[in-house]
Design a protein around this motif. Structure first.
Motif, short mmCIF file in Angstrom:
data_model
loop_
_atom_site.label_atom_id
_atom_site.label_comp_id
_atom_site.label_asym_id
_atom_site.label_seq_id
_atom_site.Cartn_x
_atom_site.Cartn_y
_atom_site.Cartn_z
N PHE A 1 0.83 -1.19 0.00
CA PHE A 1 0.00 0.00 0.00
C PHE A 1 0.87 1.25 0.00
O PHE A 1 1.98 1.26 0.48
N ARG A 2 0.30 2.33 -0.54
CA ARG A 2 1.02 3.60 -0.55
C ARG A 2 1.04 4.18 0.86
O ARG A 2 0.24 3.81 1.70
N THR A 3 1.93 5.09 1.08
CA THR A 3 1.97 5.75 2.37
C THR A 3 0.68 6.54 2.55
O THR A 3 0.01 6.88 1.58
N LYS A 4 0.36 6.84 3.78
CA LYS A 4 -0.89 7.56 4.06
C LYS A 4 -0.87 8.92 3.39
O LYS A 4 0.09 9.66 3.47
N GLU A 5 -1.96 9.20 2.69
CA GLU A 5 -2.10 10.47 2.01
C GLU A 5 -3.29 11.20 2.62
O GLU A 5 -4.27 10.57 2.99
N ASN A 6 -3.20 12.50 2.68
CA ASN A 6 -4.37 13.23 3.12
C ASN A 6 -5.30 13.43 1.92
O ASN A 6 -4.98 13.07 0.79
N PHE A 7 -6.45 14.01 2.18
CA PHE A 7 -7.46 14.14 1.13
C PHE A 7 -6.97 14.96 -0.05
O PHE A 7 -7.19 14.59 -1.20
N GLU A 8 -6.28 16.06 0.24
CA GLU A 8 -5.81 16.94 -0.84
C GLU A 8 -4.82 16.21 -1.73
O GLU A 8 -4.85 16.35 -2.96
N GLN A 9 -3.93 15.41 -1.15
CA GLN A 9 -2.96 14.66 -1.94
C GLN A 9 -3.66 13.62 -2.81
O GLN A 9 -3.32 13.44 -3.99
#
Length: 135
Positions: free
Chosen positions: A95-103
């Motif tokens: 899995f990708r690293t945690k992204e926030n909504f904007e990213q």
């Protein structure tokens, strides 16, 4: 004994709905065990796991505006992890690293625009539309 998030309590099932079960806790308060918090596996029909009058061990997972969220699954996890080896928190490379909504939104828009421009480029050249080169 006050009801605090993280505490484990013994309760009695007082009602069952299609989305969960209501459990009466000590001191007369009532909380809800959502259907997703009943068992570790998928629960299609809560009546296969619980019935009115059952005594259950629950863990308080949230409390907001007088509404108490409970979990049977998490109460069991803690007692099992005490008898079995503890879980190891290994990073999952799939899995990708945690992204926030904007990213996430920026990545989605970029991918979408790339796909759309590629699609337009391919279809317009095949039909001879705008921008197609004629030789």
């Amino acid at each position: 004994m006050s009801i605090e998030v993280g505490s484990k309590l013994q309760g009695k099932v007082t009602g069952i709905t299609n989305f969960g079960a209501f459990v009466e806790l000590p001191e007369g308060s009532t909380g809800l065990v959502h259907i997703s918090e009943v068992a570790d596996n998928y629960v299609k029909d809560i009546n296969e796991h619980l019935k009115v009058g059952d005594e259950v061990l629950v863990k308080v997972i949230n409390e907001k505006d007088g509404k108490i969220g409970l979990s049977i699954r998490k109460a069991k996890e803690q007692t099992q992890s005490q008898t079995h080896r503890p879980r190891q928190n290994k990073p999952n490379n799939n899995f990708r690293t945690k992204e926030n909504f904007e990213q996430k939104m920026a990545r989605f828009l970029k991918d979408s625009e790339d796909r759309l421009s590629s699609l337009k480029r391919n279809t317009e050249s095949k039909r001879g539309g705008r921008g197609a080169r004629r030789g």
